[in-house]
Write a protein that holds these residues in place. Structure first.
Motif, PDB file in Angstrom:
ATOM      1  N   ASN A  24     -33.624 -15.800   0.602  1.00 13.78           N
ATOM      2  CA  ASN A  24     -34.073 -14.540   0.340  1.00 13.78           C
ATOM      3  C   ASN A  24     -32.398 -15.033  -1.691  1.00 13.78           C
ATOM      4  O   ASN A  24     -31.308 -15.957  -1.494  1.00 13.78           O
ATOM      5  CB  ASN A  24     -33.697 -13.902  -0.006  1.00 13.78           C
ATOM      6  CG  ASN A  24     -32.663 -13.450   1.325  1.00 13.78           C
ATOM      7  OD1 ASN A  24     -31.824 -13.882   0.887  1.00 13.78           O
ATOM      8  ND2 ASN A  24     -32.774 -12.151   1.574  1.00 13.78           N
ATOM      9  N   GLU A  25     -32.019 -14.293  -2.145  1.00 14.55           N
ATOM     10  CA  GLU A  25     -31.339 -14.797  -3.127  1.00 14.55           C
ATOM     11  C   GLU A  25     -29.576 -13.719  -2.720  1.00 14.55           C
ATOM     12  O   GLU A  25     -28.681 -14.584  -2.885  1.00 14.55           O
ATOM     13  CB  GLU A  25     -31.131 -14.125  -4.542  1.00 14.55           C
ATOM     14  CG  GLU A  25     -32.524 -14.365  -5.585  1.00 14.55           C
ATOM     15  CD  GLU A  25     -32.629 -13.508  -6.850  1.00 14.55           C
ATOM     16  OE1 GLU A  25     -32.036 -12.281  -6.730  1.00 14.55           O
ATOM     17  OE2 GLU A  25     -33.688 -14.425  -7.798  1.00 14.55           O
ATOM     18  N   SER A  29     -26.283 -16.659  -2.107  1.00  9.65           N
ATOM     19  CA  SER A  29     -25.312 -15.920  -3.050  1.00  9.65           C
ATOM     20  C   SER A  29     -24.184 -16.645  -2.349  1.00  9.65           C
ATOM     21  O   SER A  29     -23.163 -15.012  -1.612  1.00  9.65           O
ATOM     22  CB  SER A  29     -25.500 -15.029  -3.572  1.00  9.65           C
ATOM     23  OG  SER A  29     -26.641 -14.258  -4.023  1.00  9.65           O
ATOM     24  N   GLU A  62     -23.911 -13.590  -7.164  1.00  9.64           N
ATOM     25  CA  GLU A  62     -25.451 -12.295  -6.978  1.00  9.64           C
ATOM     26  C   GLU A  62     -25.476 -12.462  -9.304  1.00  9.64           C
ATOM     27  O   GLU A  62     -26.898 -11.812  -9.144  1.00  9.64           O
ATOM     28  CB  GLU A  62     -25.074 -11.581  -6.644  1.00  9.64           C
ATOM     29  CG  GLU A  62     -24.739 -11.661  -5.376  1.00  9.64           C
ATOM     30  CD  GLU A  62     -24.348 -10.225  -4.093  1.00  9.64           C
ATOM     31  OE1 GLU A  62     -24.265  -9.725  -4.862  1.00  9.64           O
ATOM     32  OE2 GLU A  62     -24.190 -10.366  -3.111  1.00  9.64           O
ATOM     33  N   LYS A  64     -26.656 -14.500 -11.078  1.00 11.48           N
ATOM     34  CA  LYS A  64     -27.632 -15.510 -11.114  1.00 11.48           C
ATOM     35  C   LYS A  64     -26.919 -16.450 -12.140  1.00 11.48           C
ATOM     36  O   LYS A  64     -26.992 -17.340 -12.232  1.00 11.48           O
ATOM     37  CB  LYS A  64     -28.516 -15.131 -12.298  1.00 11.48           C
ATOM     38  CG  LYS A  64     -29.512 -14.075 -12.079  1.00 11.48           C
ATOM     39  CD  LYS A  64     -29.831 -14.294 -10.252  1.00 11.48           C
ATOM     40  CE  LYS A  64     -30.561 -15.383 -10.402  1.00 11.48           C
ATOM     41  NZ  LYS A  64     -31.821 -15.460  -9.091  1.00 11.48           N
ATOM     42  N   THR A  79     -32.485 -19.148 -10.692  1.00 10.39           N
ATOM     43  CA  THR A  79     -33.237 -19.049 -10.167  1.00 10.39           C
ATOM     44  C   THR A  79     -33.543 -19.520  -8.991  1.00 10.39           C
ATOM     45  O   THR A  79     -33.644 -20.587  -8.772  1.00 10.39           O
ATOM     46  CB  THR A  79     -34.311 -18.742 -11.140  1.00 10.39           C
ATOM     47  OG1 THR A  79     -35.096 -20.374 -11.182  1.00 10.39           O
ATOM     48  CG2 THR A  79     -34.303 -18.177 -12.158  1.00 10.39           C
ATOM     49  N   LEU A  80     -34.053 -18.399  -8.006  1.00 11.25           N
ATOM     50  CA  LEU A  80     -34.895 -18.974  -6.789  1.00 11.25           C
ATOM     51  C   LEU A  80     -36.401 -18.486  -7.098  1.00 11.25           C
ATOM     52  O   LEU A  80     -36.596 -17.717  -7.071  1.00 11.25           O
ATOM     53  CB  LEU A  80     -34.548 -17.461  -6.134  1.00 11.25           C
ATOM     54  CG  LEU A  80     -35.123 -18.512  -4.370  1.00 11.25           C
ATOM     55  CD1 LEU A  80     -34.107 -19.851  -3.799  1.00 11.25           C
ATOM     56  CD2 LEU A  80     -33.875 -16.763  -3.758  1.00 11.25           C
ATOM     57  N   ILE A  87     -34.815 -23.862  -5.427  1.00 11.53           N
ATOM     58  CA  ILE A  87     -33.705 -22.972  -6.284  1.00 11.53           C
ATOM     59  C   ILE A  87     -33.563 -24.387  -7.688  1.00 11.53           C
ATOM     60  O   ILE A  87     -33.507 -25.022  -7.624  1.00 11.53           O
ATOM     61  CB  ILE A  87     -32.198 -23.250  -5.509  1.00 11.53           C
ATOM     62  CG1 ILE A  87     -32.221 -22.814  -4.305  1.00 11.53           C
ATOM     63  CG2 ILE A  87     -31.363 -22.655  -6.964  1.00 11.53           C
ATOM     64  CD1 ILE A  87     -30.326 -23.046  -3.577  1.00 11.53           C
TER      65      ILE A  87
END
Length: 124
Positions: A24-25, A29, A62, A64, A79-80, A87
């Motif tokens: 996940n982001e 991050s 975070e 982006k 982007t994920l 990614i």
């Protein structure tokens, strides 16, 4: 008995440390620095690749934005797609797809676009 208990604790802690985490982001991050390569080349070719990639880093933020630091610094966005384990990065040189082969708290194993070699990054 104490030695057996200690051995059990060590084994359990190793499994916990090396355990895959959710892609996940939030987990991505951070700044990731080059650690090693995985491919089916000779050891001499692997050593040359390690030397070439030394100092490479990827920073996913975070907000982006991202930075790819390899010879020169490239800044862009990311982007994920967690379902595809990909990614997508965009910068002045174009778009790249980073395939996520493994993600733990200690390392990320990625490959870029159609590359056969996998690159191991560790969090800074």
């Amino acid at each position: 008995m104490k030695k057996l208990l200690l051995l059990l604790l060590v084994l359990v802690s190793q499994q916990t440390i090396c355990q895959e985490i959710e892609i996940n982001e939030k987990n991505l991050s951070k700044k990731w620095v080059f650690s090693d390569v995985i491919n089916d080349k000779s050891e001499a070719e692997n050593a040359e690749m390690r030397e070439m990639l030394e100092g490479t880093s990827l920073t996913f933020r975070e907000d982006k934005t991202y930075t790819f630091d390899f010879v020169s610094e490239l800044n862009g966005t990311w982007t994920l797609d967690p379902a595809k384990k990909e990614i997508t990065t965009k910068d002045r040189r174009g778009t790249n797809i980073w395939h996520i082969h493994s993600l733990t708290k200690e390392k990320a194993v990625l490959s870029r676009n159609d590359a056969q070699q996998k690159v191991i990054f560790k969090p800074e």
